[in-house]
Design an enzyme around this catalytic site. Structure first.
Site, PDB file in Angstrom:
ATOM      1  N   ASN A 215      -8.576  -6.906  -5.087  1.00 56.91           N
ATOM      2  CA  ASN A 215      -8.045  -5.406  -4.703  1.00 56.91           C
ATOM      3  C   ASN A 215      -8.495  -4.773  -5.944  1.00 56.91           C
ATOM      4  O   ASN A 215      -7.683  -5.073  -7.070  1.00 56.91           O
ATOM      5  CB  ASN A 215      -6.546  -5.735  -4.330  1.00 56.91           C
ATOM      6  CG  ASN A 215      -6.061  -4.277  -4.413  1.00 56.91           C
ATOM      7  OD1 ASN A 215      -6.550  -3.262  -4.261  1.00 56.91           O
ATOM      8  ND2 ASN A 215      -4.650  -4.204  -4.518  1.00 56.91           N
ATOM      9  N   TRP A 216      -9.196  -3.821  -5.735  1.00 56.00           N
ATOM     10  CA  TRP A 216      -9.743  -3.110  -7.043  1.00 56.00           C
ATOM     11  C   TRP A 216      -8.916  -2.034  -7.615  1.00 56.00           C
ATOM     12  O   TRP A 216      -9.084  -1.380  -8.473  1.00 56.00           O
ATOM     13  CB  TRP A 216     -11.092  -2.464  -7.022  1.00 56.00           C
ATOM     14  CG  TRP A 216     -12.391  -3.479  -7.063  1.00 56.00           C
ATOM     15  CD1 TRP A 216     -11.968  -4.759  -7.406  1.00 56.00           C
ATOM     16  CD2 TRP A 216     -13.516  -3.370  -6.798  1.00 56.00           C
ATOM     17  NE1 TRP A 216     -13.463  -5.534  -7.412  1.00 56.00           N
ATOM     18  CE2 TRP A 216     -14.206  -4.710  -7.109  1.00 56.00           C
ATOM     19  CE3 TRP A 216     -14.460  -2.152  -6.204  1.00 56.00           C
ATOM     20  CZ2 TRP A 216     -15.564  -4.701  -6.894  1.00 56.00           C
ATOM     21  CZ3 TRP A 216     -15.816  -2.447  -6.317  1.00 56.00           C
ATOM     22  CH2 TRP A 216     -16.330  -3.658  -6.429  1.00 56.00           C
ATOM     23  N   LYS A 217      -7.863  -1.624  -6.607  1.00 57.58           N
ATOM     24  CA  LYS A 217      -6.967  -0.438  -6.778  1.00 57.58           C
ATOM     25  C   LYS A 217      -7.786   0.694  -6.901  1.00 57.58           C
ATOM     26  O   LYS A 217      -8.897   0.818  -6.413  1.00 57.58           O
ATOM     27  CB  LYS A 217      -5.853  -0.800  -7.901  1.00 57.58           C
ATOM     28  CG  LYS A 217      -5.313  -2.078  -7.696  1.00 57.58           C
ATOM     29  CD  LYS A 217      -4.213  -2.251  -8.593  1.00 57.58           C
ATOM     30  CE  LYS A 217      -3.711  -3.781  -8.426  1.00 57.58           C
ATOM     31  NZ  LYS A 217      -2.266  -3.885  -8.713  1.00 57.58           N
TER      32      LYS A 217
ATOM     33  N   HIS B  54       0.813  -2.535   0.871  1.00 54.98           N
ATOM     34  CA  HIS B  54       0.699  -3.153  -0.383  1.00 54.98           C
ATOM     35  C   HIS B  54       1.985  -2.620  -1.050  1.00 54.98           C
ATOM     36  O   HIS B  54       2.417  -1.345  -0.940  1.00 54.98           O
ATOM     37  CB  HIS B  54      -0.380  -2.688  -1.337  1.00 54.98           C
ATOM     38  CG  HIS B  54      -0.589  -3.345  -2.601  1.00 54.98           C
ATOM     39  ND1 HIS B  54       0.189  -2.767  -3.815  1.00 54.98           N
ATOM     40  CD2 HIS B  54      -1.473  -4.410  -2.994  1.00 54.98           C
ATOM     41  CE1 HIS B  54      -0.276  -3.632  -4.712  1.00 54.98           C
ATOM     42  NE2 HIS B  54      -1.135  -4.617  -4.232  1.00 54.98           N
TER      43      HIS B  54
ATOM     44  N   GLU C 139       2.541  -1.258  -3.879  1.00 52.45           N
ATOM     45  CA  GLU C 139       2.238  -0.053  -4.465  1.00 52.45           C
ATOM     46  C   GLU C 139       2.482   1.220  -3.700  1.00 52.45           C
ATOM     47  O   GLU C 139       2.796   2.162  -3.949  1.00 52.45           O
ATOM     48  CB  GLU C 139       1.032   0.081  -5.550  1.00 52.45           C
ATOM     49  CG  GLU C 139       1.118  -0.959  -6.739  1.00 52.45           C
ATOM     50  CD  GLU C 139      -0.167  -1.416  -7.241  1.00 52.45           C
ATOM     51  OE1 GLU C 139      -1.398  -0.935  -6.666  1.00 52.45           O
ATOM     52  OE2 GLU C 139      -0.193  -2.224  -8.037  1.00 52.45           O
TER      53      GLU C 139
ATOM     54  N   GLU D 180       2.945 -11.236  -1.734  1.00 48.05           N
ATOM     55  CA  GLU D 180       2.889 -10.706  -3.184  1.00 48.05           C
ATOM     56  C   GLU D 180       4.151 -10.335  -3.574  1.00 48.05           C
ATOM     57  O   GLU D 180       4.713  -9.211  -3.378  1.00 48.05           O
ATOM     58  CB  GLU D 180       2.007  -9.399  -3.059  1.00 48.05           C
ATOM     59  CG  GLU D 180       0.479  -9.837  -2.477  1.00 48.05           C
ATOM     60  CD  GLU D 180      -0.389  -8.691  -2.986  1.00 48.05           C
ATOM     61  OE1 GLU D 180      -1.371  -9.244  -3.850  1.00 48.05           O
ATOM     62  OE2 GLU D 180      -0.084  -7.412  -2.831  1.00 48.05           O
TER      63      GLU D 180
ATOM     64  N   GLY E 189       0.835  -7.463 -11.123  1.00 47.83           N
ATOM     65  CA  GLY E 189       0.487  -6.764 -12.383  1.00 47.83           C
ATOM     66  C   GLY E 189       1.322  -6.920 -13.643  1.00 47.83           C
ATOM     67  O   GLY E 189       1.294  -6.035 -14.551  1.00 47.83           O
TER      68      GLY E 189
ATOM     69  N   SER F  94      -0.493 -11.628 -10.262  1.00 49.07           N
ATOM     70  CA  SER F  94      -0.939 -12.171 -11.635  1.00 49.07           C
ATOM     71  C   SER F  94      -1.906 -13.456 -11.298  1.00 49.07           C
ATOM     72  O   SER F  94      -1.827 -14.260 -12.005  1.00 49.07           O
ATOM     73  CB  SER F  94       0.168 -12.359 -12.460  1.00 49.07           C
ATOM     74  OG  SER F  94       0.821 -10.880 -12.779  1.00 49.07           O
TER      75      SER F  94
ATOM     76  N   GLY G 206      -5.645  -8.880  -8.013  1.00 41.89           N
ATOM     77  CA  GLY G 206      -5.785  -7.246  -8.602  1.00 41.89           C
ATOM     78  C   GLY G 206      -6.469  -7.299  -9.848  1.00 41.89           C
ATOM     79  O   GLY G 206      -7.682  -7.105  -9.889  1.00 41.89           O
ATOM     80  N   GLY G 207      -5.771  -7.204 -11.093  1.00 48.45           N
ATOM     81  CA  GLY G 207      -6.356  -6.923 -12.213  1.00 48.45           C
ATOM     82  C   GLY G 207      -7.558  -7.976 -12.720  1.00 48.45           C
ATOM     83  O   GLY G 207      -8.521  -7.387 -13.175  1.00 48.45           O
TER      84      GLY G 207
END
Ligand code: PEP
Length: 251
Positions: free
Chosen positions: A9-11, A94, A96, A166, A172, A212, A233-234
């Protein structure tokens, strides 16, 4: 045997050019990998990424969509637009989106239904906050999120769904849930899904973990009986890092 997924997930990172550069670098690094590799890219990168990844094992998708087929919704995007641009799947719900953009369980439910109607594979994200975990309401939260989001989803569509557990406190933050916590939560999610789709239906749905995930913890996480992959993600932003995670994302 359930399918295994390694999902990035590149956001809100990477332009279309950066996306194709990434895929060009990723392809030789994952040549012998057999499981499913999904990249959730920004809207503006979908067309370029999907045409670049055509005839490869990389599958391109989106990070969100609207619940309407079309309409006067300035700034929104419809499932059919994503599909035509080359998206095969879409992340829905998600944390976010839930926390920063006020998305409710009911709205998320409508998006799941729309995605299925538009023939886009939904990846439904659920997860509790730290407060909810500490106050002992985690199961109640997961039960509510899953049962509302998936209500009225026909049993025949269950094989198109992916669920992502999640925990919000882990996204994150660098705080990964322990493999035990993850496996227990996944087992519980499967129980909830089986109330909706029956045991057989639920056993066929892949449940991936996100929060994470990195090279150092992915193998331990994947050992969980109920863990069918990871959503990253990150750590997916760096192509070499992601390629290493991909290689460890197996049973
Ligand atoms: C995510 O965005 O879904 C996620 C899991 O992020 P991170 O891996 O950075 O925690």
């Amino acid at each position: 045997m359930r399918k295994i997924y390694c999902i990035a997930n590149w956001k809100m990172y990477k332009t279309a050019r950066e996306a194709t550069d990434y895929i060009e670098h990723l392809l030789p690094l994952i040549e012998d990998f057999k499981e499913n590799i999904y990249l959730s890219v920004p809207y503006t990168s979908i067309a370029a990424a999907s045409s670049f990844a055509k005839k490869t094992k990389i599958v391109i998708g989106a990070q969100n969509m609207n619940d309407a087929k079309e309409g006067a919704f300035t700034g929104e995007i419809a499932g059919l637009m994503l599909k035509e641009a080359g998206a095969y799947f879409v992340i829905i719900g998600h944390s976010e989106r839930r926390s920063l953009f006020g998305e409710t369980d009911e709205f998320i439910h409508k998006k799941v239904i729309r995605a299925l109607q538009d023939d886009i594979q939904p990846i439904l994200c659920v997860g509790e906050t730290l407060e909810e975990r500490n106050s002992g309401t985690m199961k109640k939260v997961l039960q509510r999120q899953i049962s509302i989001a998936l209500s009225n989803v026909p049993k025949s569509s269950s094989d198109k769904l992916i669920l992502a557990y999640e925990p919000v406190w882990s996204i994150g933050t660098g705080k990964t849930a322990t493999p035990k916590i993850i496996d227990e939560a996944h087992a519980f999610c499967r129980e909830v899904i089986s109330e909706l789709f029956g045991k057989k239906g639920a056993n066929g749905i892949s449940i991936v973990y996100g929060g994470s995930v990195k090279v150092e913890n992915v193998s331990e996480i994947m050992k969980g009986e109920n863990v069918d992959g990871v959503l990253v993600g990150g750590a997916s932003l760096d192509v070499r890092e992601f390629a290493k995670i991909v290689h460890k994302c197996k049973k």
